[in-house]
Design an enzyme around this catalytic site. Sequence first.
Site, PDB file in Angstrom:
ATOM      1  N   ASP A  37     -31.733   9.459 -58.713  1.00  0.00           N
ATOM      2  CA  ASP A  37     -31.686  10.485 -59.756  1.00  0.00           C
ATOM      3  C   ASP A  37     -32.782  10.262 -60.793  1.00  0.00           C
ATOM      4  O   ASP A  37     -33.308   9.162 -60.926  1.00  0.00           O
ATOM      5  CB  ASP A  37     -30.336  10.408 -60.506  1.00  0.00           C
ATOM      6  CG  ASP A  37     -29.220  11.048 -59.718  1.00  0.00           C
ATOM      7  OD1 ASP A  37     -29.519  11.815 -58.792  1.00  0.00           O
ATOM      8  OD2 ASP A  37     -28.052  10.765 -60.034  1.00  0.00           O
ATOM      9  N   LYS A  59     -31.991  14.908 -60.949  1.00  0.00           N
ATOM     10  CA  LYS A  59     -31.313  15.984 -61.656  1.00  0.00           C
ATOM     11  C   LYS A  59     -31.344  15.656 -63.138  1.00  0.00           C
ATOM     12  O   LYS A  59     -30.854  14.634 -63.555  1.00  0.00           O
ATOM     13  CB  LYS A  59     -29.863  16.111 -61.187  1.00  0.00           C
ATOM     14  CG  LYS A  59     -29.750  16.658 -59.788  1.00  0.00           C
ATOM     15  CD  LYS A  59     -28.373  17.173 -59.516  1.00  0.00           C
ATOM     16  CE  LYS A  59     -27.411  16.062 -59.213  1.00  0.00           C
ATOM     17  NZ  LYS A  59     -26.074  16.541 -58.914  1.00  0.00           N
ATOM     18  N   MET A 173     -23.979  14.195 -71.946  1.00  0.00           N
ATOM     19  CA  MET A 173     -24.695  15.467 -71.824  1.00  0.00           C
ATOM     20  C   MET A 173     -24.379  16.377 -73.014  1.00  0.00           C
ATOM     21  O   MET A 173     -24.219  17.581 -72.861  1.00  0.00           O
ATOM     22  CB  MET A 173     -24.358  16.166 -70.492  1.00  0.00           C
ATOM     23  CG  MET A 173     -24.871  15.368 -69.294  1.00  0.00           C
ATOM     24  SD  MET A 173     -24.391  16.044 -67.705  1.00  0.00           S
ATOM     25  CE  MET A 173     -22.840  15.213 -67.429  1.00  0.00           C
TER      26      MET A 173
HETATM   27  N1  SAH Z   1     -23.100   8.385 -64.348  1.00  0.00           N
HETATM   28  C1  SAH Z   1     -23.750   8.310 -65.632  1.00  0.00           C
HETATM   29  C2  SAH Z   1     -23.660   9.589 -66.411  1.00  0.00           C
HETATM   30  C3  SAH Z   1     -24.404  10.741 -65.774  1.00  0.00           C
HETATM   31  S1  SAH Z   1     -24.379  12.151 -66.784  1.00  0.00           S
HETATM   32  C4  SAH Z   1     -23.160   7.134 -66.409  1.00  0.00           C
HETATM   33  O1  SAH Z   1     -22.144   6.568 -65.992  1.00  0.00           O
HETATM   34  O2  SAH Z   1     -23.725   6.777 -67.459  1.00  0.00           O
HETATM   35  C5  SAH Z   1     -25.906  11.989 -67.675  1.00  0.00           C
HETATM   36  C6  SAH Z   1     -25.625  11.714 -69.145  1.00  0.00           C
HETATM   37  O3  SAH Z   1     -25.302  10.348 -69.320  1.00  0.00           O
HETATM   38  C7  SAH Z   1     -26.803  11.957 -70.065  1.00  0.00           C
HETATM   39  O4  SAH Z   1     -26.951  13.306 -70.406  1.00  0.00           O
HETATM   40  C8  SAH Z   1     -26.402  11.114 -71.256  1.00  0.00           C
HETATM   41  O5  SAH Z   1     -25.396  11.754 -72.013  1.00  0.00           O
HETATM   42  C9  SAH Z   1     -25.764   9.911 -70.570  1.00  0.00           C
HETATM   43  N2  SAH Z   1     -26.738   8.815 -70.354  1.00  0.00           N
HETATM   44  C10 SAH Z   1     -27.162   8.342 -69.170  1.00  0.00           C
HETATM   45  N3  SAH Z   1     -28.029   7.319 -69.354  1.00  0.00           N
HETATM   46  C11 SAH Z   1     -28.134   7.148 -70.700  1.00  0.00           C
HETATM   47  C12 SAH Z   1     -28.862   6.258 -71.538  1.00  0.00           C
HETATM   48  N4  SAH Z   1     -29.665   5.322 -71.032  1.00  0.00           N
HETATM   49  N5  SAH Z   1     -28.720   6.382 -72.885  1.00  0.00           N
HETATM   50  C13 SAH Z   1     -27.908   7.310 -73.414  1.00  0.00           C
HETATM   51  N6  SAH Z   1     -27.201   8.180 -72.675  1.00  0.00           N
HETATM   52  C14 SAH Z   1     -27.305   8.109 -71.337  1.00  0.00           C
END
Ligand code: SAH
Length: 259
Positions: A37, A59, A173
């Site tokens: 991703d 995505k 998100m």
């Molecule tokens: N599976 C992922 C989430 C995917 S949805 C998890 O467990 O973290 C994607 C969202 O995750 C982003 O829009 C943001 O809100 C958050 N996110 C993912 N990586 C991030 C990071 N390094 N710092 C802050 N928010 C993050």
Amino acid sequence: MIGPGEVWLVGAGPGDPDLLTRKAEKLIRAASVVFYDALVGPGVLALVPPGARMVSVGKRSGRHSKDQRTIDALLVEAALAGERVVRLKGGDPSIFGRSMEELVACRSAGIAVHICPGITAASAAAASLGTSLTLRGLARRVTFVTAHTRSGQALDLDWQALADPQASLAIYMGKQAAGDIAGGLLAAGLAGSTPVAMVEDASLPTERLFRTRLDLLAIAARTALGDGPALLLVGEVAGSGHPQGRSPGSAVVRHRTAA
Ligand code: SAH
């Protein structure tokens, strides 16, 4: 650990390769093909062995490069061709990761599919803020919620259930919808002074932390956040220093300097 024709959904964590599990690293190094991703950090991708094929199925909200069915089909095709398939997902695969579609697609095709958990953005954000997601007596519950909607649809969350001063709210998100989120929570009775923290690019060299309050969130999210993924944390645990402390207003807490 990963046989030919097998698929592993692997949690890549928040970005810092040091936050990968040892198992995730072993799986990545053993893969013959890696589907990843957009949110998987460059330091994690650097672990993919030179001989392995790397396929971006990236995505980011609003910019889907491949739709979910195409991704499902690609995984199945690679496994049926006898590849050792790693599907790298940001954070933990089980949290807002569309994992179930991929699991079902693989299982329906008779493919052995497994999951390696990862550190989710909420945990990484709390660590960067130096706080705890739960707090004895003050935050007895953590809710992981996504503010992402199918394009064109209005945000439809149960604000009454979410507006709980005794809970921590980790919003994934949520950047675009920050104004709607604040409006919904305020209308449902959560105090305007409720602390909110925003963590962008948690665990990466570009990480940025901000603190604000619920009634200032809309402005703060618009003006403070950049292009990176951001996690919003709402509740007492998002307050500065002292758990019961209230933020006086919006403030940049820290810009991470290169380690
Ligand atoms: N599976 C992922 C989430 C995917 S949805 C998890 O467990 O973290 C994607 C969202 O995750 C982003 O829009 C943001 O809100 C958050 N996110 C993912 N990586 C991030 C990071 N390094 N710092 C802050 N928010 C993050």
